[in-house]
Scaffold this active site. Structure first.
Site, PDB file in Angstrom:
ATOM      1  N   CYS A 108     -41.857  57.452  15.020  1.00  0.00           N
ATOM      2  CA  CYS A 108     -42.319  58.777  15.452  1.00  0.00           C
ATOM      3  C   CYS A 108     -43.849  58.912  15.490  1.00  0.00           C
ATOM      4  O   CYS A 108     -44.421  59.370  16.489  1.00  0.00           O
ATOM      5  CB  CYS A 108     -41.717  59.856  14.554  1.00  0.00           C
ATOM      6  SG  CYS A 108     -41.698  59.413  12.804  1.00  0.00           S
ATOM      7  N   GLN A 123     -47.556  63.765   7.721  1.00  0.00           N
ATOM      8  CA  GLN A 123     -46.228  63.758   8.330  1.00  0.00           C
ATOM      9  C   GLN A 123     -45.277  64.757   7.683  1.00  0.00           C
ATOM     10  O   GLN A 123     -45.235  64.910   6.461  1.00  0.00           O
ATOM     11  CB  GLN A 123     -45.654  62.328   8.253  1.00  0.00           C
ATOM     12  CG  GLN A 123     -46.555  61.334   8.974  1.00  0.00           C
ATOM     13  CD  GLN A 123     -45.995  59.931   9.062  1.00  0.00           C
ATOM     14  OE1 GLN A 123     -46.763  58.990   9.124  1.00  0.00           O
ATOM     15  NE2 GLN A 123     -44.677  59.762   9.111  1.00  0.00           N
ATOM     16  N   SER A 166     -39.263  66.614   7.632  1.00  0.00           N
ATOM     17  CA  SER A 166     -38.067  66.285   8.427  1.00  0.00           C
ATOM     18  C   SER A 166     -38.086  64.820   8.875  1.00  0.00           C
ATOM     19  O   SER A 166     -37.042  64.271   9.217  1.00  0.00           O
ATOM     20  CB  SER A 166     -37.951  67.203   9.642  1.00  0.00           C
ATOM     21  OG  SER A 166     -39.057  67.032  10.499  1.00  0.00           O
ATOM     22  N   GLY A 167     -39.251  64.205   8.827  1.00  0.00           N
ATOM     23  CA  GLY A 167     -39.355  62.787   9.182  1.00  0.00           C
ATOM     24  C   GLY A 167     -38.618  61.889   8.212  1.00  0.00           C
ATOM     25  O   GLY A 167     -38.327  60.735   8.522  1.00  0.00           O
ATOM     26  N   HIS A 208     -45.726  65.965  13.163  1.00  0.00           N
ATOM     27  CA  HIS A 208     -46.635  65.006  12.533  1.00  0.00           C
ATOM     28  C   HIS A 208     -48.032  65.199  13.139  1.00  0.00           C
ATOM     29  O   HIS A 208     -48.189  65.249  14.371  1.00  0.00           O
ATOM     30  CB  HIS A 208     -46.194  63.568  12.799  1.00  0.00           C
ATOM     31  CG  HIS A 208     -44.937  63.153  12.087  1.00  0.00           C
ATOM     32  ND1 HIS A 208     -44.293  63.930  11.144  1.00  0.00           N
ATOM     33  CD2 HIS A 208     -44.221  62.001  12.171  1.00  0.00           C
ATOM     34  CE1 HIS A 208     -43.224  63.276  10.693  1.00  0.00           C
ATOM     35  NE2 HIS A 208     -43.161  62.114  11.304  1.00  0.00           N
TER      36      HIS A 208
HETATM   37  N1  LIG Z   1     -36.367  62.224  11.108  1.00  0.00           N
HETATM   38  C1  LIG Z   1     -37.273  61.774  11.975  1.00  0.00           C
HETATM   39  O1  LIG Z   1     -38.254  62.472  12.309  1.00  0.00           O
HETATM   40  C2  LIG Z   1     -37.131  60.398  12.569  1.00  0.00           C
HETATM   41  C3  LIG Z   1     -38.031  60.036  13.553  1.00  0.00           C
HETATM   42  C4  LIG Z   1     -37.932  58.776  14.135  1.00  0.00           C
HETATM   43  C5  LIG Z   1     -36.945  57.918  13.725  1.00  0.00           C
HETATM   44  N2  LIG Z   1     -36.071  58.272  12.744  1.00  0.00           N
HETATM   45  C6  LIG Z   1     -35.026  57.316  12.375  1.00  0.00           C
HETATM   46  O2  LIG Z   1     -33.785  57.813  12.851  1.00  0.00           O
HETATM   47  C7  LIG Z   1     -32.716  57.465  11.964  1.00  0.00           C
HETATM   48  C8  LIG Z   1     -32.017  58.746  11.516  1.00  0.00           C
HETATM   49  O3  LIG Z   1     -32.954  59.558  10.831  1.00  0.00           O
HETATM   50  P1  LIG Z   1     -32.602  61.029  10.309  1.00  0.00           P
HETATM   51  O4  LIG Z   1     -33.900  61.604   9.903  1.00  0.00           O
HETATM   52  O5  LIG Z   1     -31.749  61.726  11.276  1.00  0.00           O
HETATM   53  O6  LIG Z   1     -31.731  60.690   8.990  1.00  0.00           O
HETATM   54  P2  LIG Z   1     -30.634  61.614   8.235  1.00  0.00           P
HETATM   55  O7  LIG Z   1     -30.924  63.036   8.440  1.00  0.00           O
HETATM   56  O8  LIG Z   1     -30.604  61.081   6.845  1.00  0.00           O
HETATM   57  O9  LIG Z   1     -29.260  61.239   8.986  1.00  0.00           O
HETATM   58  C9  LIG Z   1     -28.633  59.989   8.828  1.00  0.00           C
HETATM   59  C10 LIG Z   1     -27.350  59.958   9.638  1.00  0.00           C
HETATM   60  O10 LIG Z   1     -26.766  58.643   9.487  1.00  0.00           O
HETATM   61  C11 LIG Z   1     -25.408  58.786   9.054  1.00  0.00           C
HETATM   62  N3  LIG Z   1     -25.063  57.649   8.177  1.00  0.00           N
HETATM   63  C12 LIG Z   1     -25.648  57.279   7.013  1.00  0.00           C
HETATM   64  N4  LIG Z   1     -25.046  56.177   6.521  1.00  0.00           N
HETATM   65  C13 LIG Z   1     -24.030  55.877   7.385  1.00  0.00           C
HETATM   66  C14 LIG Z   1     -23.025  54.866   7.408  1.00  0.00           C
HETATM   67  N5  LIG Z   1     -22.934  53.929   6.448  1.00  0.00           N
HETATM   68  N6  LIG Z   1     -22.147  54.862   8.444  1.00  0.00           N
HETATM   69  C15 LIG Z   1     -22.216  55.812   9.421  1.00  0.00           C
HETATM   70  N7  LIG Z   1     -23.147  56.787   9.450  1.00  0.00           N
HETATM   71  C16 LIG Z   1     -24.045  56.818   8.431  1.00  0.00           C
HETATM   72  C17 LIG Z   1     -25.365  60.102   8.286  1.00  0.00           C
HETATM   73  O11 LIG Z   1     -24.019  60.559   8.250  1.00  0.00           O
HETATM   74  P3  LIG Z   1     -23.476  61.462   7.024  1.00  0.00           P
HETATM   75  O12 LIG Z   1     -24.019  62.846   7.221  1.00  0.00           O
HETATM   76  O13 LIG Z   1     -22.007  61.400   7.189  1.00  0.00           O
HETATM   77  O14 LIG Z   1     -23.996  60.808   5.764  1.00  0.00           O
HETATM   78  C18 LIG Z   1     -26.280  60.955   9.166  1.00  0.00           C
HETATM   79  O15 LIG Z   1     -25.557  61.408  10.285  1.00  0.00           O
HETATM   80  C19 LIG Z   1     -33.371  56.663  10.835  1.00  0.00           C
HETATM   81  O16 LIG Z   1     -33.286  55.295  11.116  1.00  0.00           O
HETATM   82  C20 LIG Z   1     -34.823  57.127  10.871  1.00  0.00           C
HETATM   83  O17 LIG Z   1     -35.708  56.180  10.342  1.00  0.00           O
HETATM   84  C21 LIG Z   1     -36.141  59.504  12.153  1.00  0.00           C
END
Ligand SMILES: NC(=O)c1ccc[n+]([C@@H]2O[C@H](COP(=O)([O-])OP(=O)(O)OC[C@H]3O[C@@H](n4cnc5c(N)ncnc54)[C@H](OP(=O)(O)O)[C@@H]3O)[C@@H](O)[C@H]2O)c1
Length: 354
Positions: A151, A178, A181-182, A245
């Site tokens: 991001c 940052q 929510s990141g 961010h």
């Molecule tokens: N947040 C940001 O600003 C951002 C920006 C760029 C990239 N990212 C990347 O995007 C990805 C998701 O980020 P996020 O912020 O959305 O994280 P999050 O809010 O923690 O969401 C994680 C998701 O993954 C699912 N999950 C976790 N373990 C799993 C498993 N073993 N099998 C199947 N599903 C599973 C969770 O499902 P449950 O609810 O069922 O646990 C949830 O839907 C990460 O790799 C992160 O580094 C995030």
């Protein structure tokens, strides 16, 4: 005909953004939502902790969450899978899906730096998508994987692109602030971040320093070549902001333009790479310049261009480095994640790849 899409990690923050951007999309239809075993089998609306500003669409709320099972996704005849999974989980599934003919547009950091895996910000490097032919041949995959960059890196790279094109950039120092929510839905406990900041985000500085060189690099037949003319150093910090961010950037330039020339280059940047493709999620202005001394600010500026524009302000000469210093802000879950993912998928449609 709309392309059938699945969202993996649909209950997370990025998954929710994907839903909000893909619901009622003219080119895509959400068919399948996938979560971890703890919530699969349950009704989405009864399970998700919905945290983004748009309403959860009722037709989506009624859907049943599916387990992370590649066979199910392949059987459902899905055209595009958007993944918003932790990297260690994505690593196990994405290659399996690509091998069986699925197009994977992924937010997770695994494989981002592999030379045959395109790391795309459409306005900057849409042409890197052409490496997928090589990827498919090399890995014997019927489908392919495209990665959405980190991001902070997306926001920084967008602001650097017109400076590189018009004046040349030698070295960049970037210091980020940052949003929480990141770190995902359960990432930073409130007792840790309120009245505080954390001067460390695991792996983030390395991502900014390496991924920016790939995004701003060159397509070549054997993979993407890193931009060897550019050096980027980063310091990344978590601050008590919900979304958005902010990065303080110091850039050494090859030429010596005036601040007026720099503002013009940033404001006029339209990206000839996607200009005529009519991509629905592309913002009219990828970069918006604010002239007030106290902008950009996350709360006021993060939804510029529906969250797809980055906002640059505080442009001034950098006498120490010989160049320019400025502040750039972008919405981390829209421009920095799901929004760029949807834009990539739109690019694939516009180029008749899917
Ligand atoms: N947040 C940001 O600003 C951002 C920006 C760029 C990239 N990212 C990347 O995007 C990805 C998701 O980020 P996020 O912020 O959305 O994280 P999050 O809010 O923690 O969401 C994680 C998701 O993954 C699912 N999950 C976790 N373990 C799993 C498993 N073993 N099998 C199947 N599903 C599973 C969770 O499902 P449950 O609810 O069922 O646990 C949830 O839907 C990460 O790799 C992160 O580094 C995030």
């Amino acid at each position: 005909m709309k392309r059938r899409v699945a969202i993996l990690g649909a209950t997370g923050i990025v998954g929710q953004r994907f839903i909000s951007l893909l619901h009622n999309h003219p080119w895509f239809e959400i068919e399948l939502l996938v979560s971890s075993d703890k919530s699969s089998g349950k009704i989405y609306g009864e399970t998700v902790k919905w945290v983004i500003e748009h309403h959860l669409p009722s037709s989506i709320a009624e859907l049943t969450l599916h387990p992370l099972n590649p066979e199910l996704i392949i059987k459902e005849d899905i055209d595009v899978v958007f993944t918003a999974l932790p990297a260690e989980v994505a690593m196990q599934i994405e290659a399996e899906l690509a091998k069986h003919g699925i197009v994977v547009v992924s937010n997770s950091s695994n494989m981002r730096m592999e030379p045959d895996i395109p790391l795309i910000v459409p306005e900057i490097n849409a042409e890197h998508i052409d490496i997928i032919n090589y990827q498919q041949k090399k890995r014997a995959w019927e489908g392919f994987i495209v990665k959405i960059p980190n991001c902070t890196t997306i926001i920084l790279s967008l602001s650097l692109k017109p400076l590189i094109d018009e004046f040349g950039v030698e070295r960049v120092v970037a210091s980020s602030m940052q949003a929480v929510s990141g770190a995902g839905l359960t990432g930073v406990p409130s007792v840790v971040i309120l009245d505080n900041l954390i001067p460390y985000i695991e792996g983030e500085e390395e991502k900014v320093e390496s991924e920016s060189l790939k995004i701003l690099g060159e397509l070549s037949p054997g993979g993407i070549q890193l931009n060897r003319d550019l050096k980027v150093t980063a310091s990344c910090h978590r601050v008590p902001v919900l979304d958005g961010h902010t990065i303080a950037v110091f850039a050494e330039l090859k030429e010596k333009p005036t601040i007026h020339d720099i503002i013009r280059a940033l404001e006029e940047f339209r990206s000839n790479k996607i200009k005529n493709l009519g991509l629905p999620t592309a913002p009219a202005k990828p970069i918006v310049v604010r002239r007030e001394l106290d902008r950009p600010q996350p709360r006021l500026d993060r939804l510029e261009g529906k969250g797809m524009s980055v906002v640059v302000g505080r442009l001034r000469e950098d006498k120490a480095l010989g160049g320019v210093k400025y502040v750039v802000l972008g919405h981390n879950t829209v421009r920095g994640a799901a929004g760029t993912g949807v834009l990539i998928a739109e690019l694939l449609v516009a180029k008749n790849i899917i």
